[in-house]
Design a protein around this motif. Structure first.
Motif, short mmCIF file in Angstrom:
data_model
loop_
_atom_site.label_atom_id
_atom_site.label_comp_id
_atom_site.label_asym_id
_atom_site.label_seq_id
_atom_site.Cartn_x
_atom_site.Cartn_y
_atom_site.Cartn_z
N ARG A 271 -1.93 5.88 -14.48
CA ARG A 271 -0.47 5.91 -14.35
C ARG A 271 0.00 5.03 -13.19
NH1 ARG A 271 3.21 11.41 -14.00
NH2 ARG A 271 5.24 10.40 -14.33
N ILE A 272 -0.79 4.95 -12.12
CA ILE A 272 -0.42 4.09 -10.99
C ILE A 272 -0.39 2.64 -11.43
CG2 ILE A 272 -1.22 3.20 -8.77
CD1 ILE A 272 -2.22 5.99 -8.11
N TYR A 273 -1.42 2.22 -12.17
CA TYR A 273 -1.43 0.83 -12.63
C TYR A 273 -0.29 0.56 -13.62
CZ TYR A 273 -5.83 -0.48 -10.42
OH TYR A 273 -6.79 -0.80 -9.50
N ARG A 274 -0.06 1.53 -14.51
CA ARG A 274 0.93 1.30 -15.57
C ARG A 274 2.35 1.37 -15.03
NH1 ARG A 274 3.22 4.80 -19.46
NH2 ARG A 274 1.96 6.50 -18.61
N ARG A 275 2.62 2.26 -14.09
CA ARG A 275 3.99 2.46 -13.62
C ARG A 275 4.32 1.74 -12.32
NH1 ARG A 275 6.62 6.93 -15.82
NH2 ARG A 275 6.01 7.10 -18.01
N VAL A 276 3.30 1.42 -11.53
CA VAL A 276 3.54 0.85 -10.20
C VAL A 276 3.04 -0.58 -10.10
CG1 VAL A 276 3.10 1.08 -7.73
CG2 VAL A 276 3.46 3.13 -9.12
N VAL A 277 1.75 -0.78 -10.39
CA VAL A 277 1.13 -2.07 -10.12
C VAL A 277 1.60 -3.14 -11.10
CG1 VAL A 277 -1.06 -3.30 -9.95
CG2 VAL A 277 -0.88 -0.97 -9.09
N LEU A 278 1.49 -2.86 -12.40
CA LEU A 278 1.84 -3.88 -13.38
C LEU A 278 3.30 -4.31 -13.30
CD1 LEU A 278 -0.24 -2.76 -16.50
CD2 LEU A 278 -0.84 -4.32 -14.64
N PRO A 279 4.27 -3.39 -13.16
CA PRO A 279 5.65 -3.87 -12.98
C PRO A 279 5.84 -4.71 -11.71
CG PRO A 279 5.65 -1.56 -13.63
CD PRO A 279 4.24 -1.92 -13.33
N ALA A 280 5.03 -4.44 -10.67
CA ALA A 280 5.19 -5.18 -9.42
C ALA A 280 4.64 -6.60 -9.51
CB ALA A 280 4.49 -4.44 -8.28
N ILE A 281 3.73 -6.86 -10.44
CA ILE A 281 3.13 -8.20 -10.53
C ILE A 281 3.60 -8.94 -11.78
CG2 ILE A 281 1.09 -7.45 -9.25
CD1 ILE A 281 -0.44 -7.44 -11.90
N TRP A 282 4.78 -8.60 -12.29
CA TRP A 282 5.25 -9.29 -13.51
C TRP A 282 5.40 -10.79 -13.32
CZ3 TRP A 282 9.84 -11.96 -13.53
CH2 TRP A 282 10.75 -11.67 -12.50
N PRO A 283 5.72 -11.32 -12.12
CA PRO A 283 5.73 -12.79 -12.00
C PRO A 283 4.36 -13.43 -12.24
CG PRO A 283 6.96 -11.80 -10.19
CD PRO A 283 6.23 -10.69 -10.88
N ILE A 284 3.28 -12.70 -11.92
CA ILE A 284 1.94 -13.22 -12.20
C ILE A 284 1.73 -13.34 -13.70
CG2 ILE A 284 -0.52 -12.85 -11.84
CD1 ILE A 284 0.95 -13.42 -9.29
N PHE A 285 2.22 -12.38 -14.46
CA PHE A 285 2.11 -12.47 -15.91
C PHE A 285 2.81 -13.73 -16.43
CE2 PHE A 285 1.06 -7.99 -15.55
CZ PHE A 285 0.15 -7.80 -16.57
N ILE A 286 3.98 -14.03 -15.90
CA ILE A 286 4.71 -15.23 -16.34
C ILE A 286 3.91 -16.48 -16.01
CG2 ILE A 286 6.84 -16.55 -16.10
CD1 ILE A 286 7.25 -13.90 -17.49
N ALA B 128 2.84 7.03 -4.95
CA ALA B 128 2.44 7.47 -6.30
C ALA B 128 1.38 8.56 -6.23
CB ALA B 128 1.94 6.27 -7.10
N GLN B 129 0.45 8.43 -5.31
CA GLN B 129 -0.59 9.45 -5.18
C GLN B 129 -0.01 10.77 -4.70
OE1 GLN B 129 -3.34 7.51 -2.57
NE2 GLN B 129 -4.36 6.36 -4.20
N VAL B 130 0.97 10.71 -3.79
CA VAL B 130 1.62 11.94 -3.33
C VAL B 130 2.31 12.64 -4.49
CG1 VAL B 130 3.51 12.82 -1.89
CG2 VAL B 130 1.87 11.18 -0.95
N ALA C 174 0.82 -1.21 0.00
CA ALA C 174 0.00 0.00 0.00
C ALA C 174 0.85 1.26 0.00
CB ALA C 174 -0.93 0.00 1.21
N ASP C 175 2.07 1.18 0.52
CA ASP C 175 2.94 2.36 0.54
C ASP C 175 3.29 2.81 -0.87
OD1 ASP C 175 2.90 2.40 3.28
OD2 ASP C 175 4.75 1.23 3.50
#
Length: 326
Positions: free
Chosen positions: A229-244, A220-222, A214-215
């Motif tokens: 942009r949050i999903y594209r720059r923060v969330v999706l890169p963080a869950i790349w193992p799920i994509f694999i 990102a909101q700050v 959550a931090d």
């Protein structure tokens, strides 16, 4: 006079503590009960596991051996080398099946991943009735591929399905006859497969999105980032193992697809929607060519290994990397 204090009260016996009481109860139990308690999990788990391993490895080895023999309707152990593999690779059915596998695999994986990710992002907005929506999206996974294929065969049938419904509403020129079109029939399998598997992809993506710290969102909101942009720059890169993981699971679904095609198109029109699993079935159980069918099955197994072995290597590398940096 000094009042009589009465009879002296005996001091209370100290109560046994819990560990000492447990030790006494354990000592009082018969030894055979302890033995059963130790061995029962092994007796429950190991025999079925060993039977499964022997079954899989044994039949895999036997099928591989049959692929190098002259077996037809009955096993024939005459060694023919790579003749069956050459015959399968040069057959028109196999060439069409591999072309269809590439088209179906690409369409199925891309469409399912996109739908699953979109549904996960929408549900992540904390919408009212989230549990209901998750149940609806996951429901197709509870349905077998045979049922999915049968229902979509009705929907896509030009004489009773979507085309007839739209035409009955006044659009007489509407045409949606992909099911009987040799060039478009393969895409009906893509649609039906994505409909069934997108809920599964959604569940994996949603679990990954909800596990992001959550931090990271707050930072990102700050910085003034919007939701996209949050999903594209923060969330999706963080869950790349799920994509694999989603990619690997969907690819193995693709390679093993049989019942969906069998129920939806039967491999037709003609052989326009043949896939490798249907070729194996046709060679072994309809034409009685056990050697060639075994060769086709072995080639399917090799294609699965091409997907799974790199994935397991990647997971091992990831664990070593996390252990080194963690």
């Amino acid at each position: 006079m000094t009042p009589d204090p009465g009879p002296a009260t005996a001091p209370a016996a100290p109560a046994l503590d819990a560990p000492r009481a447990a030790a006494r109860r354990a000592a009082a139990r018969p030894a055979w009960r302890d033995a059963i308690g130790r061995w029962l999990p092994h007796l429950v788990l190991w025999p079925p596991l060993l039977v499964s391993v022997v079954h899989v490895l044994g039949f895999t080895g036997y099928t591989t051996w049959m692929s190098f023999t002259a077996s037809t309707l009955m096993p024939d152990y005459e060694w023919v080398g790579l003749r069956n593999y050459t015959a399968v690779l040069n057959s028109r059915n196999w060439q069409i099946a591999t072309d269809n596998l590439l088209i179906y695999g690409a369409g199925f994986v891309v469409l399912t991943t996109a739908l699953g990710l979109l549904l996960a992002v929408l549900i992540d907005q904390r919408v009212r009735g989230e549990n209901l929506f998750r149940t609806i999206y996951l429901y197709p996974m509870a349905v077998s591929f045979v049922v999915t294929g049968t229902v979509w065969a009705w929907l896509l049938n030009p004489s009773i399905g979507i085309q007839r419904l739209v035409r009955s509403m006044g659009w007489g020129g509407f045409r949606f006859d992909w099911l009987v079109d040799r060039e478009m029939a393969i895409y009906t399998i893509v649609i039906a497969g994505a409909w069934q598997a997108s809920g599964f992809a959604m569940a994996l993506f949603l679990a990954g999105i909800r596990s992001v710290d959550a931090d990271l969102y707050k930072a990102a909101q700050v910085d003034g980032a919007g939701p996209w942009r949050i999903y594209r720059r923060v969330v999706l890169p963080a869950i790349w193992p799920i994509f694999i993981a989603v990619l690997v699971i969907l690819l193995q679904y693709t390679i093993k697809t049989f019942d969906l095609v069998r129920a939806l198109t039967g491999g037709g029109p003609g052989i326009a929607t043949q896939l490798p699993a249907l070729v194996v079935y046709d060679l072994m159980f309809q034409r009685g060519l056990l050697g060639r069918g075994s060769a086709a099955a072995v080639m399917m197994l090799l294609s699965l290994l091409l997907v799974l072995v790199p994935y397991f290597g990647f997971m091992r590398w990831r664990r070593h990397r996390e252990a080194r940096h963690g």
